[in-house]
Motif scaffolding. Structure first.
Motif, PDB file in Angstrom:
ATOM      1  N   HIS A  90     -56.813 -16.454  19.219  1.00  0.00           N
ATOM      2  CA  HIS A  90     -55.744 -17.441  19.384  1.00  0.00           C
ATOM      3  C   HIS A  90     -54.401 -16.735  19.454  1.00  0.00           C
ATOM      4  O   HIS A  90     -54.215 -15.647  18.902  1.00  0.00           O
ATOM      5  N   ALA A  91     -53.451 -17.379  20.126  1.00  0.00           N
ATOM      6  CA  ALA A  91     -52.101 -16.841  20.262  1.00  0.00           C
ATOM      7  C   ALA A  91     -51.191 -17.412  19.181  1.00  0.00           C
ATOM      8  O   ALA A  91     -51.218 -18.617  18.904  1.00  0.00           O
ATOM      9  N   ASN A  92     -50.407 -16.542  18.578  1.00  0.00           N
ATOM     10  CA  ASN A  92     -49.351 -16.984  17.667  1.00  0.00           C
ATOM     11  C   ASN A  92     -48.116 -17.373  18.468  1.00  0.00           C
ATOM     12  O   ASN A  92     -47.606 -16.566  19.260  1.00  0.00           O
ATOM     13  N   PHE A  93     -47.647 -18.598  18.318  1.00  0.00           N
ATOM     14  CA  PHE A  93     -46.414 -19.079  18.933  1.00  0.00           C
ATOM     15  C   PHE A  93     -46.384 -18.847  20.443  1.00  0.00           C
ATOM     16  O   PHE A  93     -45.698 -17.947  20.931  1.00  0.00           O
ATOM     17  N   PRO A  94     -47.147 -19.634  21.194  1.00  0.00           N
ATOM     18  CA  PRO A  94     -47.141 -19.515  22.653  1.00  0.00           C
ATOM     19  C   PRO A  94     -45.720 -19.511  23.208  1.00  0.00           C
ATOM     20  O   PRO A  94     -44.852 -20.250  22.735  1.00  0.00           O
ATOM     21  N   VAL A  95     -45.481 -18.662  24.197  1.00  0.00           N
ATOM     22  CA  VAL A  95     -44.141 -18.492  24.749  1.00  0.00           C
ATOM     23  C   VAL A  95     -43.887 -19.568  25.790  1.00  0.00           C
ATOM     24  O   VAL A  95     -44.499 -19.588  26.850  1.00  0.00           O
ATOM     25  N   ASN A  96     -42.971 -20.470  25.466  1.00  0.00           N
ATOM     26  CA  ASN A  96     -42.599 -21.561  26.363  1.00  0.00           C
ATOM     27  C   ASN A  96     -41.180 -21.977  26.005  1.00  0.00           C
ATOM     28  O   ASN A  96     -40.955 -22.482  24.913  1.00  0.00           O
ATOM     29  N   PRO A  97     -40.202 -21.759  26.892  1.00  0.00           N
ATOM     30  CA  PRO A  97     -38.810 -22.053  26.551  1.00  0.00           C
ATOM     31  C   PRO A  97     -38.578 -23.494  26.120  1.00  0.00           C
ATOM     32  O   PRO A  97     -37.609 -23.781  25.421  1.00  0.00           O
ATOM     33  N   PHE A  98     -39.445 -24.412  26.542  1.00  0.00           N
ATOM     34  CA  PHE A  98     -39.227 -25.818  26.232  1.00  0.00           C
ATOM     35  C   PHE A  98     -40.239 -26.362  25.241  1.00  0.00           C
ATOM     36  O   PHE A  98     -40.409 -27.559  25.096  1.00  0.00           O
ATOM     37  N   ARG A  99     -40.933 -25.456  24.522  1.00  0.00           N
ATOM     38  CA  ARG A  99     -41.986 -25.911  23.637  1.00  0.00           C
ATOM     39  C   ARG A  99     -41.408 -26.615  22.422  1.00  0.00           C
ATOM     40  O   ARG A  99     -40.383 -26.227  21.884  1.00  0.00           O
ATOM     41  N   ARG A 100     -42.055 -27.638  22.014  1.00  0.00           N
ATOM     42  CA  ARG A 100     -41.762 -28.336  20.762  1.00  0.00           C
ATOM     43  C   ARG A 100     -40.271 -28.597  20.558  1.00  0.00           C
ATOM     44  O   ARG A 100     -39.649 -28.132  19.622  1.00  0.00           O
ATOM     45  N   ALA A 101     -39.698 -29.317  21.501  1.00  0.00           N
ATOM     46  CA  ALA A 101     -38.341 -29.828  21.333  1.00  0.00           C
ATOM     47  C   ALA A 101     -37.309 -28.742  21.066  1.00  0.00           C
ATOM     48  O   ALA A 101     -36.534 -28.785  20.123  1.00  0.00           O
ATOM     49  N   PHE A 102     -37.311 -27.731  21.939  1.00  0.00           N
ATOM     50  CA  PHE A 102     -36.284 -26.706  21.904  1.00  0.00           C
ATOM     51  C   PHE A 102     -36.255 -25.895  20.616  1.00  0.00           C
ATOM     52  O   PHE A 102     -35.213 -25.425  20.192  1.00  0.00           O
ATOM     53  N   GLN A 103     -37.394 -25.691  19.976  1.00  0.00           N
ATOM     54  CA  GLN A 103     -37.411 -24.730  18.887  1.00  0.00           C
ATOM     55  C   GLN A 103     -37.177 -23.345  19.482  1.00  0.00           C
ATOM     56  O   GLN A 103     -37.584 -23.073  20.601  1.00  0.00           O
ATOM     57  N   ARG A 104     -36.538 -22.480  18.722  1.00  0.00           N
ATOM     58  CA  ARG A 104     -36.160 -21.190  19.291  1.00  0.00           C
ATOM     59  C   ARG A 104     -37.388 -20.383  19.650  1.00  0.00           C
ATOM     60  O   ARG A 104     -38.385 -20.374  18.934  1.00  0.00           O
ATOM     61  N   ILE A 105     -37.311 -19.679  20.793  1.00  0.00           N
ATOM     62  CA  ILE A 105     -38.483 -19.017  21.352  1.00  0.00           C
ATOM     63  C   ILE A 105     -38.671 -17.608  20.823  1.00  0.00           C
ATOM     64  O   ILE A 105     -39.667 -16.959  21.129  1.00  0.00           O
ATOM     65  N   ASP A 106     -37.703 -17.075  20.046  1.00  0.00           N
ATOM     66  CA  ASP A 106     -37.833 -15.700  19.580  1.00  0.00           C
ATOM     67  C   ASP A 106     -38.331 -15.607  18.144  1.00  0.00           C
ATOM     68  O   ASP A 106     -38.339 -14.519  17.571  1.00  0.00           O
ATOM     69  N   LEU A 107     -38.764 -16.705  17.532  1.00  0.00           N
ATOM     70  CA  LEU A 107     -39.402 -16.633  16.225  1.00  0.00           C
ATOM     71  C   LEU A 107     -40.822 -16.130  16.415  1.00  0.00           C
ATOM     72  O   LEU A 107     -41.629 -16.758  17.100  1.00  0.00           O
ATOM     73  N   ARG A 108     -41.145 -15.005  15.808  1.00  0.00           N
ATOM     74  CA  ARG A 108     -42.432 -14.372  16.064  1.00  0.00           C
ATOM     75  C   ARG A 108     -43.165 -14.108  14.758  1.00  0.00           C
ATOM     76  O   ARG A 108     -42.562 -13.973  13.692  1.00  0.00           O
ATOM     77  N   ASN A 109     -44.492 -14.015  14.862  1.00  0.00           N
ATOM     78  CA  ASN A 109     -45.305 -13.545  13.747  1.00  0.00           C
ATOM     79  C   ASN A 109     -45.419 -12.035  13.878  1.00  0.00           C
ATOM     80  O   ASN A 109     -46.114 -11.521  14.753  1.00  0.00           O
ATOM     81  N   HIS A 110     -44.726 -11.318  13.004  1.00  0.00           N
ATOM     82  CA  HIS A 110     -44.606  -9.866  13.095  1.00  0.00           C
ATOM     83  C   HIS A 110     -45.582  -9.154  12.161  1.00  0.00           C
ATOM     84  O   HIS A 110     -45.521  -7.936  11.999  1.00  0.00           O
ATOM     85  N   ARG A 111     -46.504  -9.907  11.548  1.00  0.00           N
ATOM     86  CA  ARG A 111     -47.416  -9.320  10.561  1.00  0.00           C
ATOM     87  C   ARG A 111     -48.481  -8.442  11.222  1.00  0.00           C
ATOM     88  O   ARG A 111     -48.850  -8.650  12.378  1.00  0.00           O
ATOM     89  N   LYS A 112     -48.976  -7.469  10.435  1.00  0.00           N
ATOM     90  CA  LYS A 112     -50.089  -6.622  10.842  1.00  0.00           C
ATOM     91  C   LYS A 112     -51.088  -6.635   9.692  1.00  0.00           C
ATOM     92  O   LYS A 112     -50.803  -6.120   8.609  1.00  0.00           O
TER      93      LYS A 112
END
Length: 478
Positions: free
Chosen positions: A200-222
């Motif tokens: 599964h993908a963490n936070f699919p990249v879509n500029p208009f996803r979920r009512a303009f939530q910011r697109i650069d919030l990422r899951n940076h965990r390893k």
């Protein structure tokens, strides 16, 4: 027509300025960030509005935030995982470290657990071989979450091991960040899915996803958890060592292999992320076998992220650790973009007589972050902090040691993005055993670094000072 357009443009700018002023002030922000957004909007209203809609708010959506908070509460509840309890006993730590343990736990970190063994793995080739060997030995499940899982020779080797495990009946689950692992999802992810690996993908990249939530919030965990008995976490991604660093050199990272009760907490972090992204609850019991206690290292797990209200937790833990320092502090990080509180804590540690060392790459893969970091060097050098610029390539290890009694490693950089925006995962390790291991790795980074001299740095050209200070003005938004 030209008259109407110019008039519309003029008045629209003022409407945007007023709306942005209300939007920025209506949402809780650090004052310096709010001022930065207001300044941008006042000068370039339309650009400021577009940027703010894309990256201005750390919202993930109320419904998703509530679901994540509920999931975290369930997964981390000691009642759900009663097997943790026999190992909590407040394992022995130095008296000077006890306030730090309490601060980390009270602010949202997990309980400290003893009985762990820790193996530091700085070399990518050795780490990949250990991961593959553990996957090949897995009998029940393999859980993985990574920011970068690349479709290269390293990614394909790990993928092949996962496929072999899935064919044996081992449950394999993989979360990869949609932005960091963009090319992985174009081909390799489909192949693994066909071979029985759940991807599964963490936070699919879509500029208009979920009512303009910011697109650069990422899951940076390893993170990797194998059979609920062993875990890997740190700063390595699943990618070749020379990946993405166009400015020269290979990546230098550090990952720890953990065996012991703390693996249960790392398992809970994975299940948090998995259920948050997929909406599927996993029956937890079978994924938490009775833990082994092969070592003596006390560990606290500190997961942070914007969904659970713990965005500043990592910064506050670092500041509290700096307040305990009396002898030495060593920090390694690829990016150093602190706020005033962290800068002050570093200067105070040096003023107390502790030897404070900051180790960074001479050139990272982010020019703007490099320029911003250099704007802080002058005040740190003046305060007595020792600054080293590593010449071995991209120093990507995010570590900290204090007084030979505290060690920290994980995915979080010492910058605004890691402190306030990304989902990160760090380990706090107490006692001389773990700190000695980590200090040996840090010593190697320093041995291959040039020392930044205060006198020479003070003589740099005016144009460079201006560039560094201009980059610093952008640091609240980095």
């Amino acid at each position: 027509m030209e008259f109407y357009f110019s008039e519309f443009y003029y008045w629209s700018q003022w409407v945007i300025r007023l709306l942005m002023l209300m939007m920025v002030l209506s949402r809780p922000k650090r004052p310096v960030v709010a001022l930065a957004w207001i300044a941008i909007t006042m000068f370039v209203p339309w650009l400021g509005l577009v940027l703010y809609l894309m990256v201005g708010s750390a919202r993930l959506g109320r419904r998703r935030a509530r679901r994540y908070a509920t999931q975290v509460s369930l997964m981390r509840s000691p009642d759900r995982h009663g097997r943790w309890r026999p190992f909590i006993y407040q394992p022995k730590v130095e008296e000077s470290m006890r306030p730090l343990v309490g601060v980390a736990e009270s602010l949202g970190g997990m309980e400290i657990l003893g009985g762990n063994s820790v193996e530091m793995l700085p070399h990518a080739a050795t780490l990949i071989n250990r991961i593959i060997a553990d996957i090949d030995a897995a009998t029940h499940h393999v859980h993985m979450v990574f920011f970068i899982f690349e479709d290269d020779e390293v990614g394909r080797r790990i993928g092949a091991a996962l496929a072999r495990a899935a064919q044996r009946g081992v449950k394999c689950r993989l979360l990869a960040d949609a932005a960091g692992s963009f090319f992985f999802f174009s081909d390799l992810s489909g192949t693994l899915t066909e071979q029985g690996v759940e991807v599964h993908a963490n936070f699919p990249v879509n500029p208009f996803r979920r009512a303009f939530q910011r697109i650069d919030l990422r899951n940076h965990r390893k993170l990797i958890v194998i059979d609920g008995k062993a875990a890997f976490t740190g700063s390595h991604n699943i990618v070749r060592g020379d990946y993405g660093n166009k400015r020269g050199g290979v990546w230098q990272d550090l990952t720890a292999r953990i065996v012991g009760p703390t693996v249960h907490q790392l398992q809970a972090v994975f299940l948090d992320d998995w259920c948050y992204q997929t909406g599927c609850d996993i029956p937890a019991g079978e994924y938490f076998p009775s833990p082994e206690t092969p070592g003596r290292v006390p560990i606290q797990v500190v997961p942070t992220g914007p969904a659970d209200g713990l965005t500043a937790l990592m910064r506050e833990v670092i500041i509290e650790a700096l307040h305990t320092a009396r002898q030495n502090v060593t920090i390694t990080t690829p990016y150093f973009v602190p706020d005033e509180a962290l800068t002050t804590a570093l200067r105070l540690a040096a003023a107390r007589g502790a030897r404070v060392e900051l180790v960074m790459p001479r050139k990272s893969d982010n020019l703007l972050a490099d320029l911003a970091a250099r704007s802080y060097f002058g005040q740190l050098l003046e305060a007595g902090v020792h600054v080293y610029l590593n010449k071995g390539g991209m120093l990507h290890a995010k570590t900290m040691t204090v007084d030979d009694q505290f060690a920290m490693l994980g995915s979080a950089n010492f910058d605004i993005r890691s402190f306030f925006l990304n989902f990160e995962l760090n380990l706090l390790l107490y006692g001389k055993e773990a700190s000695t291991q980590l200090r040996l790795c840090q010593a190697q980074y320093i041995a291959n670094a040039e020392t930044l001299e205060r006198a020479r740095w003070g003589k740099r050209r005016l144009v460079f000072r201006m560039i560094h200070n201009a980059a610093m003005l952008m640091s609240p938004l980095l």
